[in-house]
Design a protein around this motif. Sequence first.
Motif, PDB file in Angstrom:
ATOM      1  N   ARG A   1       0.825  -1.253  -0.057  1.00 30.17           N
ATOM      2  CA  ARG A   1      -0.518  -0.566  -0.002  1.00 30.17           C
ATOM      3  C   ARG A   1       0.753   1.387   0.050  1.00 30.17           C
ATOM      4  N   SER A   2       0.458   1.846  -0.548  1.00 36.59           N
ATOM      5  CA  SER A   2       1.100   3.817  -0.969  1.00 36.59           C
ATOM      6  C   SER A   2       1.058   4.626   0.101  1.00 36.59           C
ATOM      7  N   SER A   3       1.778   6.076  -0.052  1.00 35.01           N
ATOM      8  CA  SER A   3       0.982   7.053   0.213  1.00 35.01           C
ATOM      9  C   SER A   3       1.522   8.296  -0.188  1.00 35.01           C
ATOM     10  N   LYS A   4       0.538   9.494  -0.130  1.00 35.47           N
ATOM     11  CA  LYS A   4       0.780  10.499  -1.233  1.00 35.47           C
ATOM     12  C   LYS A   4       3.052  10.241  -1.256  1.00 35.47           C
ATOM     13  N   GLY A   5       3.464  11.287  -2.401  1.00 32.18           N
ATOM     14  CA  GLY A   5       4.848  10.847  -2.703  1.00 32.18           C
ATOM     15  C   GLY A   5       4.953  12.398  -2.909  1.00 32.18           C
TER      16      GLY A   5
ATOM     17  N   TYR B   1       7.350   8.277  -2.093  1.00 38.21           N
ATOM     18  CA  TYR B   1       6.500   7.615  -1.802  1.00 38.21           C
ATOM     19  C   TYR B   1       6.191   6.356  -0.327  1.00 38.21           C
ATOM     20  N   LEU B   2       6.051   6.002   1.012  1.00 37.25           N
ATOM     21  CA  LEU B   2       6.057   5.904   1.805  1.00 37.25           C
ATOM     22  C   LEU B   2       4.889   4.255   1.727  1.00 37.25           C
ATOM     23  N   ALA B   3       5.053   2.800   1.564  1.00 36.16           N
ATOM     24  CA  ALA B   3       4.879   1.722   1.174  1.00 36.16           C
ATOM     25  C   ALA B   3       5.187   0.540   2.845  1.00 36.16           C
ATOM     26  N   ILE B   4       4.193  -0.157   2.910  1.00 38.99           N
ATOM     27  CA  ILE B   4       4.090  -1.265   3.478  1.00 38.99           C
ATOM     28  C   ILE B   4       4.660  -2.385   2.696  1.00 38.99           C
TER      29      ILE B   4
ATOM     30  N   ASN C   1      -3.923  -3.943   8.871  1.00 40.59           N
ATOM     31  CA  ASN C   1      -3.165  -3.108   9.800  1.00 40.59           C
ATOM     32  C   ASN C   1      -2.574  -2.776   9.496  1.00 40.59           C
ATOM     33  N   ASP C   2      -1.422  -0.616  10.359  1.00 35.96           N
ATOM     34  CA  ASP C   2      -0.624  -0.135   9.847  1.00 35.96           C
ATOM     35  C   ASP C   2       0.600  -0.002  10.671  1.00 35.96           C
ATOM     36  N   GLU C   3       1.107  -1.232  10.750  1.00 35.29           N
ATOM     37  CA  GLU C   3       2.223  -1.355  11.972  1.00 35.29           C
ATOM     38  C   GLU C   3       3.529  -1.589  11.464  1.00 35.29           C
ATOM     39  N   GLY C   4       3.472  -1.942   9.783  1.00 31.65           N
ATOM     40  CA  GLY C   4       4.886  -2.173   9.610  1.00 31.65           C
ATOM     41  C   GLY C   4       5.204  -3.227   8.907  1.00 31.65           C
ATOM     42  N   PRO C   5       6.378  -3.275   8.629  1.00 36.37           N
ATOM     43  CA  PRO C   5       6.835  -2.165   8.606  1.00 36.37           C
ATOM     44  C   PRO C   5       6.979  -2.048   7.231  1.00 36.37           C
ATOM     45  N   TYR C   6       7.483  -0.843   7.770  1.00 38.21           N
ATOM     46  CA  TYR C   6       7.608   0.710   6.422  1.00 38.21           C
ATOM     47  C   TYR C   6       9.242   0.966   5.684  1.00 38.21           C
ATOM     48  N   VAL C   7       8.569   1.189   4.650  1.00 39.12           N
ATOM     49  CA  VAL C   7      10.016   0.980   3.235  1.00 39.12           C
ATOM     50  C   VAL C   7       9.701   1.911   2.897  1.00 39.12           C
ATOM     51  N   ILE C   8      10.618   3.622   2.604  1.00 36.51           N
ATOM     52  CA  ILE C   8      10.443   4.465   1.482  1.00 36.51           C
ATOM     53  C   ILE C   8      10.502   4.128   0.194  1.00 36.51           C
ATOM     54  N   VAL C   9       9.981   3.645  -0.947  1.00 41.68           N
ATOM     55  CA  VAL C   9       9.749   3.542  -1.997  1.00 41.68           C
ATOM     56  C   VAL C   9      10.541   4.063  -3.012  1.00 41.68           C
ATOM     57  N   CYS C  10      11.503   3.989  -3.930  1.00 40.04           N
ATOM     58  CA  CYS C  10      11.955   5.122  -4.859  1.00 40.04           C
ATOM     59  C   CYS C  10      12.270   5.140  -6.026  1.00 40.04           C
ATOM     60  N   PHE C  11      11.398   5.519  -6.731  1.00 42.46           N
ATOM     61  CA  PHE C  11      10.791   5.024  -8.495  1.00 42.46           C
ATOM     62  C   PHE C  11      11.605   6.262  -8.899  1.00 42.46           C
TER      63      PHE C  11
ATOM     64  N   LYS D   1      13.665   1.198  -5.709  1.00 39.04           N
ATOM     65  CA  LYS D   1      14.184   0.727  -5.060  1.00 39.04           C
ATOM     66  C   LYS D   1      13.890   1.386  -3.554  1.00 39.04           C
ATOM     67  N   PHE D   2      14.270   0.729  -2.689  1.00 39.35           N
ATOM     68  CA  PHE D   2      13.748   0.594  -1.306  1.00 39.35           C
ATOM     69  C   PHE D   2      14.797   0.252  -0.060  1.00 39.35           C
ATOM     70  N   VAL D   3      13.766   2.545   0.679  1.00 41.95           N
ATOM     71  CA  VAL D   3      14.957   2.319   1.723  1.00 41.95           C
ATOM     72  C   VAL D   3      13.957   2.293   2.993  1.00 41.95           C
ATOM     73  N   ASP D   4      14.755   1.364   4.477  1.00 42.61           N
ATOM     74  CA  ASP D   4      14.121   0.826   5.569  1.00 42.61           C
ATOM     75  C   ASP D   4      13.730   3.046   5.993  1.00 42.61           C
ATOM     76  N   ALA D   5      12.336   2.589   6.262  1.00 45.91           N
ATOM     77  CA  ALA D   5      11.518   3.776   7.412  1.00 45.91           C
ATOM     78  C   ALA D   5      11.537   3.727   8.523  1.00 45.91           C
ATOM     79  N   LYS D   6      12.680   3.154   9.429  1.00 46.53           N
ATOM     80  CA  LYS D   6      12.041   3.627  11.009  1.00 46.53           C
ATOM     81  C   LYS D   6      11.643   4.802  11.732  1.00 46.53           C
ATOM     82  N   CYS D   7      12.655   5.492  10.611  1.00 47.88           N
ATOM     83  CA  CYS D   7      12.490   6.894  11.399  1.00 47.88           C
ATOM     84  C   CYS D   7      10.767   7.133  11.354  1.00 47.88           C
ATOM     85  N   CYS D   8      10.142   6.578  10.380  1.00 46.95           N
ATOM     86  CA  CYS D   8       8.927   7.329  10.453  1.00 46.95           C
ATOM     87  C   CYS D   8       7.573   6.570  11.420  1.00 46.95           C
TER      88      CYS D   8
END
Length: 153
Positions: free
Chosen positions: A55-59, A68-71, A78-88, A96-103
Amino acid sequence: MTYGVSKTVLVFDPIDKQHKVLLMNYVDYKETVHYIMTLGTEKLTWRKIREWSRRSSKGICINGVLYYLAIRKYETFNDEGPYVIVCFDVRSEKFKFVDAKCCGKWPLDFMLINYKGKLGGIILKHASNGGFPLELCVWVLEDVEKQQWSKYV
C-alpha cells in the motif's frame, strides 16, 4: 486507502526532459500493479513495470525520483509496518527501497518533504494525551544506497 481504484502521479525526468505518468492500480489490499506512460510521444501507451503487494502514501518527486511510503509486507489490515520508502527513478523506471524506521509506528504523522534537494520527513510528536506538540523532528535521507539518515530536532 480505498482499494479497487487507481492513483496517478505526474513525474518528470530532468535528464531526458520527459514527463511521465505513473499509474498505481490497487486491485485489492494485497496487490498493486504499476504502469507507466511517457508523454510527448507519438503513441501513448501504458507499459506494465511492476507488480507487488504494497500500500502507498502520497509521494514527492525530487530530482527525477518519486518517493513514497509503503508497507513492505503484511498479512492483515493493520498499519504497523514495517514500512519502506519506495524510490522510483523516473528515467530508468526502476524501484529501490529504503528502510523507514524513522517514520515511527504510525506513518500518517510522517510528512515527506524536499529538504534542500534531498528527501526529508517531518514528524510532530504529541503528548500521550494528544495535547500540545512535544517535539518536531526532521529526518533527511543523506545517502539512498547506504540508507543513511540525519535527524534534526
